[in-house]
Design a protein around this motif. Structure first.
Motif, PDB file in Angstrom:
ATOM      1  N   ALA A  39      -0.304  -3.528  10.928  1.00 13.65           N
ATOM      2  CA  ALA A  39      -0.882  -2.195  10.784  1.00 13.65           C
ATOM      3  C   ALA A  39      -0.538  -1.346  11.996  1.00 13.65           C
ATOM      4  O   ALA A  39      -0.264  -1.862  13.085  1.00 13.65           O
ATOM      5  CB  ALA A  39      -2.395  -2.289  10.629  1.00 13.65           C
ATOM      6  N   LEU A  45      -6.014  -3.025   7.789  1.00 19.87           N
ATOM      7  CA  LEU A  45      -5.394  -3.094   6.468  1.00 19.87           C
ATOM      8  C   LEU A  45      -6.404  -3.303   5.349  1.00 19.87           C
ATOM      9  O   LEU A  45      -6.015  -3.338   4.171  1.00 19.87           O
ATOM     10  CB  LEU A  45      -4.359  -4.223   6.436  1.00 19.87           C
ATOM     11  N   GLN A  48      -6.218  -1.893   1.653  1.00 18.69           N
ATOM     12  CA  GLN A  48      -4.860  -1.398   1.418  1.00 18.69           C
ATOM     13  C   GLN A  48      -4.095  -2.307   0.453  1.00 18.69           C
ATOM     14  O   GLN A  48      -4.393  -3.486   0.302  1.00 18.69           O
ATOM     15  CB  GLN A  48      -4.088  -1.321   2.740  1.00 18.69           C
ATOM     16  N   ILE A  50       0.054  -3.223  -0.163  1.00 16.37           N
ATOM     17  CA  ILE A  50       1.383  -3.053   0.441  1.00 16.37           C
ATOM     18  C   ILE A  50       2.457  -3.379  -0.593  1.00 16.37           C
ATOM     19  O   ILE A  50       2.394  -4.423  -1.252  1.00 16.37           O
ATOM     20  CB  ILE A  50       1.547  -3.972   1.675  1.00 16.37           C
ATOM     21  N   VAL A 160       2.733   1.513   2.120  1.00 19.23           N
ATOM     22  CA  VAL A 160       1.305   1.275   1.946  1.00 19.23           C
ATOM     23  C   VAL A 160       0.732   2.411   1.121  1.00 19.23           C
ATOM     24  O   VAL A 160       0.927   3.587   1.443  1.00 19.23           O
ATOM     25  CB  VAL A 160       0.574   1.187   3.302  1.00 19.23           C
TER      26      VAL A 160
END
Length: 512
Positions: A39, A45, A48, A50, A160
Motif C-alpha cells: 500500500a 488495504l 480494497q 486489487i 486498486v
C-alpha cells in the motif's frame, strides 16, 4: 548393424530425455512467481480489491550480468486493443516487437508519460470490461501488503478499485519474488466537533471533511457518507437545536467548498435518516462529485450538521462517520470510521458526618457556573432526578439535588451527570437535620485528561477517586443557666420549706 541400431536407440532416448527435461524446466518457471503489492505509505488495504492485468508475457535468457528479454502481447481477448488505445493514435504497429518497442520508448521509470500510459490502459480496461489476469478478493483485514502467488513471468499493471484517482502501477515479474509499491491513494474523510466536552442540552456542530476524487475513467462512482450518533446524541436541524419531527425522514446538512471555489453542482441540503434508527443518516454525494470534476477535483469540501446532547450522554460519548466509495456499486469499500468524541462528566458527592464518616441523607445542594452566581444564588444549573441520582436538564426548573443514605454499590450518595469539563461552585442550601450548613461555596473543577479520562478537584486539591467528600458537623449542647443543678437546689429548698412547715404545725398542736 545391430550395434549401430542399439547406439541410435540410446541416442534417441537421450534426446527425448533432454527434451523432456527442457520442457520440465520451462514448466517449472511458469506459474511460480510471487508479486507483493504494498500500500502507499500510511495507507491500509482493508476493504480494497486489487486487479492484475498482464500486458505482455516475458521470456528471458542470458546470465545474471547480461539478460535478454522477449515480450509477447497477452493473447487474451481485448489486451492488444487496450495497449494500442493507451499508446495513442500515433501508434500503428502490428507485431509483438513493435508493441513492446513502443512501450519501451514511452519514457523512464516513474515518468509522467509512463504513468499516463498506465492510467489510460486502466481507463480503457474499465470502460470495456477487460478481464483481469488475477484479482484479489476484497481484503477484510487491516494490512499494508498483499501477495499474488503462482504468477507467470510477465509485464503487469496493478490497479486498486475506487481510488481517489486512477494511479495504476506497472511492474515486470521475472524473478521468484517481486514487489510493487502502489501509487493509488484511497479516499478518506475526517469528522470533528466544535466542542471537546459537553453539557447535557448542548448543541454540537459536526464537520466532515473530504476531497473531491478524480473519477476520470469511471462510468460511475459511489461516494456516500454514513453517520451514526451514539445514544447520548440526537440529530437536530440547526445550531439552536430545532428538533426533527416525529415523521422526519431527513436532517438538514450543509455541503460547501472553501471561499475560493465555485460549486459547479447543486449540493444536497438534506441527508436521509435510517427508517428504523433516527440516529443514523446517509448523505449521497455521488452525483455532486461527478458534477465537480472539471475544476474542483482534488479540492477539499466540508459537510456540516448538528446534534443535541440528551440525558443519556456519558463520559465515553462519541460518534462516527464513514465513507462508502467505489466505481462498482455492487462492490464498494467502506472506510474505517472517523470518530468525534464529545464526553460529558458526572459529579459524585459523598456527604458524611465529620465525626463518624457516616453517610448523611437530606443534604440539599445547588450548582453554579460562576462564583458570583453562587454567592448571589442566581442562575443555578437545573436538573431532574430523584433518590440521589440527577442529570442536567435545561428544560427543568429544579435547581436543588438531595443526598440519600446510600446508593447501592457506590462510594457516594449523590450523583449528577451531564457536565462539561470546567469550574463549578457547589452550594449547600440545606444541611441534614441536626447538622450545621456549610457557609461558603465549594469550588469543583472537572478536567479532561484523555478521550475517556478526567480528574476532579475540590478547592484546588485533586480527589483521586473522583468523589467530592463534603463533611457536616454537629456539636455538644451549648452552656445554659437552666441546667439540672438549679433544679436540684430548688427541690432541696422546697423540701426544707416543707419540713419547716410540718414542724411549725406540730408545735402549734402541742401548745393547744
Amino acid at each position: 548393424m545391430k550395434r549401430m541400431k542399439r547406439i541410435m536407440a540410446l541416442m534417441l532416448a537421450a534426446i527425448m530425455m533432454m527434451a523432456m527435461s527442457v520442457t520440465a524446466f520451462a514448466a517449472e518457471g511458469a506459474g511460480t512467481h510471487t508479486l507483493t503489492v504494498n500500500a502507499k505509505g500510511g495507507q491500509d488495504l482493508k476493504g480494497q480489491t486489487i486487479n492484475l492485468y498482464k500486458l505482455f508475457d516475458v521470456t528471458e535468457s542470458g546470465t545474471t550480468e547480461s539478460k535478454n528479454y522477449a515480450y509477447t502481447v497477452n493473447t487474451a481477448t481485448g489486451y492488444k486493443d487496450a495497449i494500442k488505445s493507451a499508446l495513442g493514435t500515433s501508434f500503428t504497429g502490428t507485431t509483438d516487437e513493435e508493441y513492446a518497442a513502443a512501450v519501451l520508448a514511452i519514457g523512464s521509470n516513474d515518468s509522467t508519460e509512463v504513468q499516463k500510459f498506465a492510467n489510460d490502459f486502466t481507463t480503457y480496461a474499465l470502460k470495456n470490461s477487460l478481464a483481469a489476469t488475477a484479482t484479489s478478493s476484497k481484503i477484510t483485514e487491516s494490512q499494508t501488503s498483499y501477495d499474488f502467488t503462482g504468477l507467470d513471468a510477465g509485464y503487469y499493471l496493478v490497479y486498486v478499485t475506487g481510488g481517489k484517482e486512477i494511479q495504476s502501477s506497472l511492474v515486470t515479474v521475472d524473478a521468484t519474488t517481486n514487489t510493487v509499491n502502489l501509487k493509488t491513494e484511497a479516499p478518506s474523510i475526517e469528522k470533528t466537533a466544535d466542542k471537546t466536552t459537553v453539557n447535557i442540552g448542548d448543541v454540537v456542530t459536526y464537520n466532515v471533511k473530504g476531497v473531491i476524487p478524480d473519477t476520470t475513467g469511471y462510468d460511475q462512482y459511489q461516494y456516500i457518507i454514513h453517520d451514526e450518533l451514539s445514544t447520548g446524541l440526537d440529530f437536530v436541524n440547526d445550531t439552536t437545536g430545532t428538533a426533527l419531527g416525529e415523521a422526519a425522514t431527513t436532517v438538514n446538512v450543509k455541503v460547501a467548498f472553501g471561499a475560493d471555489v465555485t460549486d459547479e453542482g447543486t449540493a444536497p441540503t438534506t441527508a436521509t435518516l435510517d427508517s428504523t434508527n433516527k440516529r443514523k443518516m446517509s448523505l449521497d454525494l455521488s452525483a455532486w462529485v461527478k458534477a465537480n470534476q472539471t475544476n474542483n477535483k482534488g479540492k477539499e469540501f466540508t459537510v456540516t450538521y448538528y446534534a443535541k446532547v440528551n440525558k443519556d450522554a456519558v463520559v465515553t460519548e462519541k460518534n462516527n462517520a464513514k465513507l462508502e466509495y467505489g466505481n462498482n456499486p455492487s462492490d464498494t469499500t467502506t472506510t474505517t470510521p472517523s470518530e468525534a468524541k464529545t464526553p460529558t462528566y458526572p459529579l459524585d458527592i459523598k456527604k458524611i458526618n465529620k465525626k463518624t464518616s457516616e453517610l448523611l441523607a437530606g443534604a440539599k445542594f445547588s450548582l453554579y457556573r460562576t462564583e458570583t452566581d453562587a454567592k448571589n444564588g442566581e442562575n443555578a444549573i437545573t436538573v431532574t432526578g430523584s433518590n440521589g441520582n440527577y442529570v442536567v436538564d435545561p428544560a427543568s426548573t429544579t435547581t436543588e439535588f438531595e443526598s440519600v443514605k446510600s446508593i447501592d454499590g457506590k462510594g457516594y450518595n449523590l450523583h449528577i451527570n451531564g457536565l462539561e469539563a470546567k469550574d463549578y461552585w457547589l452550594v449547600e442550601t440545606q444541611a441534614p437535620e441536626g447538622f450545621n450548613k456549610l457557609t461558603a461555596p465549594i469550588k469543583v473543577t472537572i478536567t479532561k485528561t484523555g478521550d475517556a479520562e478526567w480528574k476532579v478537584s475540590k478547592d484546588g486539591v485533586e480527589e483521586t477517586d473522583k468523589i467530592i467528600d463534603i463533611e457536616n458537623s454537629t456539636g455538644s449542647l451549648l452552656p445554659s443557666t437552666g441546667g439540672r443543678g438549679a433544679i436540684a437546689f430548688a427541690v432541696i429548698a422546697a423540701l426544707l420549706v416543707f419540713g419547716v412547715a410540718v414542724s411549725f404545725i406540730r408545735d402549734k398542736r402541742k401548745e393547744a
